[in-house]
Write an enzyme that holds these catalytic residues in place. Structure first.
Site, PDB file in Angstrom:
ATOM      1  N   ASN A  12     -10.159  -3.138   2.048  1.00  0.00           N
ATOM      2  CA  ASN A  12      -9.797  -3.155   0.634  1.00  0.00           C
ATOM      3  C   ASN A  12     -11.046  -2.947  -0.216  1.00  0.00           C
ATOM      4  OD1 ASN A  12      -7.037  -3.692   1.068  1.00  0.00           O
ATOM      5  ND2 ASN A  12      -7.365  -5.910   1.067  1.00  0.00           N
ATOM      6  N   HIS A  24      -4.280   1.019  11.897  1.00  0.00           N
ATOM      7  CA  HIS A  24      -4.057  -0.227  12.648  1.00  0.00           C
ATOM      8  C   HIS A  24      -5.417  -0.858  12.946  1.00  0.00           C
ATOM      9  CE1 HIS A  24      -2.731  -3.254  15.249  1.00  0.00           C
ATOM     10  NE2 HIS A  24      -2.272  -2.560  16.268  1.00  0.00           N
ATOM     11  N   HIS A  59       0.826  -1.219   0.000  1.00  0.00           N
ATOM     12  CA  HIS A  59       0.000   0.000   0.000  1.00  0.00           C
ATOM     13  C   HIS A  59       0.858   1.266   0.000  1.00  0.00           C
ATOM     14  CE1 HIS A  59      -3.783  -2.190   0.661  1.00  0.00           C
ATOM     15  NE2 HIS A  59      -3.064  -2.979   1.460  1.00  0.00           N
TER      16      HIS A  59
END
Length: 680
Positions: free
Chosen positions: A147, A338, A74
């Site tokens: 995603n 996170h 990413h």
């Protein structure tokens, strides 16, 4: 007042860190005004540079250390600020405050990204896309790290380094960049067949989205929602774009990589700058804890989705991205997401891929952002206060007063002290577990092909053809015939039709067996069934001097009224002169603008005598036709349609009646692509 305060809280916090250097005197980082910034200090005009030149040393040292390690995956990303507001309280499912109070506008920061490529790679490559959202809630930051594809390549996080190593450029020659069409990736696929479902998505049109604004997002993992009574529900999160889910075509995506490697970020930036704010609705799929084993798949398996026809998606709120970043490095690059950043009322399931990510994300931030204090960077700071006994380390910004940095203590009356659950203290869901410690995989995770076949069954005929072409392209790039054959044989378990057609295209043997008995389809998986609208679609208007001022101006106004964005294309920049004194500003020439950057073309023409102009216009139109895009023509522009024998083709609108043309062309633009068109 409370609502607006909550909405603006993050922006107000960031304001104290914003600096505008315009109109200021140049200084060192220590605040000393600099008298000269063109020449280093030397011993004589032609002599050596002196070490005492502190300004040179500070400037060069800072420059030498400007770069930080890019993300392992990413790396190529772009982000924007926005806000989220709930439609209805989810109190029956969760005690999370931002999912209970419909009056709150929770600040968010969203980063979109490609997975495989480096920071300098193109944005329109075939790849999964990251869709990470940081909610700045009053109870702390909540990160929904997802995603644009709802499943993943692997089932257990211990396999993540293997997968990433395989898809990255091959180490012996560092090729290819940002691409999966190479031997190591497909060797991994053939020998780790749990990837079958994800590969179907990755080879589909979902892997080449039209824009971030027209791209779905998924939390991928199964999480838990826990309410005030301690009742747990399993949940999957979705982001549904209000404009619908749309894609590029493969040839278009490849050309865009060369024409505009920043195509997706440019689209996002410009849409926000123009006030056309991207919107996404938050959807949740909820399964009662007692129904965990009621399905023919394991709901904790990250290579499986929950079919929307079986577990409906409830739309519970809307996110609007309404402000671009002030500085890409300070915000987009330094933001740290996170999946372990949760708030009371949101907890984890035993998804083995999720469990591993809870370790990995913190670990990577430590080296990428220089130490354990990345939470103090402005973009990462929560809007609520934070207090603990964690001290020191690189980049510490907080100045903690007093002698105490431990718990328990008597000097500070045992503070900071833990909060009770009633006071908002986070408590994990008390799941009962009775098991042996083993290195094993559940039998319920071992069906790798049923949902991959369901995906195939759900595709429209054009989408199936695109899948075949994608497989044929990717496998056609391989050097190993053995790997090609392994992959073809593997995907015969998904669809024999798919495997046979790909085998014939790349010149390997047809699989001996194969086929699937799965007949289930999920209409929600096909982009054919997404929302279609002309709003914010970009239409290139090909036009020259001497156009019909009155009629063309009227037509353009009608199209703008439908939310279509019009950009004028001609042979030179400046202003075009039409009849009745009408003028139009030119946005692109045939050199600076390309057919592939537009969703549709409107051919108007003009004097029609310039051969070079006619050639360039016809090239644009024919390329748009090959990409199944809508094409409209009025006035002299109709000649280009006729001479290229495009009339009567689906999605090609030709008319002398301006009202009729605007109505029909708007519908054609809303359809996005016209797959029924015959391409010669």
């Amino acid at each position: 007042m409370g609502e607006n305060h909550n909405k603006n809280k993050k922006d107000e916090q960031l304001e104290q860190y914003r600096v505008n250097d315009e109109g200021k005197k140049l200084t060192t980082n220590q605040g000393l005004k600099v008298a000269e910034d063109e020449f280093s200090l030397k011993a004589g005009e032609r002599g050596p540079t002196l070490m005492e030149d502190f300004h040179f040393r500070e400037k060069m040292t800072h420059f030498d250390h400007e770069r930080i390690p890019e993300r392992i995956v990413h790396a190529r990303g772009f982000a924007a600020h926005g806000e989220f507001q709930l439609y209805e309280s989810l109190k029956k499912y969760t005690k999370a405050d931002f999912l209970n109070d419909t009056s709150k506008k929770t600040p968010v920061f969203v980063r979109f990204s490609t997975v495989a490529g480096s920071r300098g790679s193109s944005e329109t490559v075939r790849d999964a896309r990251g869709f990470a959202t940081k909610f700045y809630t009053d109870e702390g930051n909540y990160d929904l790290v997802g995603n644009n594809i709802p499943v993943f390549f692997i089932q257990d996080a211990v396999k993540f380094p293997d997968f990433v190593h395989s898809v990255k450029p091959e180490p012996h020659n560092e090729m290819p960049q940002a691409a999966s069409a190479h031997d190591t990736f497909w060797d991994f696929v053939a020998n780790n067949q749990e990837s079958a479902h994800m590969i179907m998505w990755a080879m589909s049109d979902r892997a080449i989205p039209r824009s971030f604004r027209m791209m779905e997002g998924f939390g991928v993992h199964t999480f838990r929602l826990v309410n005030e009574e301690g009742k747990s529900h399993f949940v999957k999160f979705h982001w549904k774009p209000v404009l619908g889910t749309h894609s590029l075509v493969w040839d278009e995506a490849q050309k865009l990589s060369g024409k505009d490697a920043d195509f997706h970020r440019r689209d996002l930036w410009e849409s926000i700058e123009n006030g056309e704010y991207p919107e996404y609705e938050l959807g949740i799929q909820v399964i009662k804890e007692e129904d965990e084993f009621s399905f023919d798949f394991d709901i904790l398996d990250p290579t499986k989705l929950w079919p929307e026809e079986d577990v409906p998606v409830q739309l519970v709120g809307k996110m609007t991205l309404n402000r671009n970043v002030d500085n890409v490095f300070a915000e987009t690059e330094q933001v740290a997401f996170h999946p372990g950043s949760v708030v009371p009322g949101i907890d984890f399931s035993n998804d083995p891929l999720l469990q591993g990510r809870l370790f990995s994300y913190t670990d990577t931030q430590l080296i990428r952002l220089g130490g354990p204090n990345f939470h103090e960077l402005p973009i990462n700071r929560p809007v609520c206060p934070f207090h603990n006994n964690q001290r020191d380390g690189y980049g510490r910004q907080t100045i903690n007063k007093g002698p105490v940095s431990y718990h328990k203590n008597s000097i500070a009356s045992n503070t900071p002290e833990p909060a009770s659950e009633a006071e908002g203290g986070y408590t994990h869901y008390a799941e009962k577990i009775d098991a042996h410690k083993v290195r094993a995989r559940s039998e319920s995770f071992k069906d790798h092909f049923s949902q991959a076949t369901m995906f195939w069954n759900s595709m429209s005929d054009p989408e199936k053809e695109h899948l075949k072409e994608a497989f044929s392209f990717e496998l056609g790039k391989l050097g190993s015939e053995s790997i090609q054959q392994q992959v073809v044989d593997m995907f015969a378990n998904v669809s024999r039709e798919l495997a046979v057609d790909v085998a014939n295209a790349i010149g390997v043997k047809e699989p001996e067996g194969g086929g699937s008995e799965v007949t289930k389809a999920s209409p929600a998986l096909s982009q054919e069934n997404t929302k279609h609208t002309a709003e914010t679609r970009k239409v290139g208007v090909i036009i020259s001097d001497n156009f019909n001022g009155e009629e063309v101006t009227k037509t353009l106004a009608l199209l703008k009224k439908e939310g279509i964005i019009l950009e004028v294309i001609s042979d030179k920049l400046g202003r075009l002169k039409g009849t009745t004194g009408t003028e139009l500003a030119v946005d692109h020439t045939f050199l600076t603008g390309e057919s592939v950057i537009f969703d549709a073309l409107y051919a108007v023409g003009g004097n029609g005598t310039d051969k070079k102009f006619n050639h360039d216009a016809e090239y644009f139109i024919n390329e748009a036709f090959q990409h199944f895009k809508p094409i409209g023509a009025t006035h002299e522009g109709k000649r280009w349609i006729k001479e290229n024998e495009l009339e009567n083709s689906p999605g090609v609108i030709v008319s002398d009646d301006m009202d009729d043309f605007a109505e029909k062309f708007t519908r054609a633009v809303a359809a996005h692509r016209h797959w029924e068109r015959s391409i010669v």
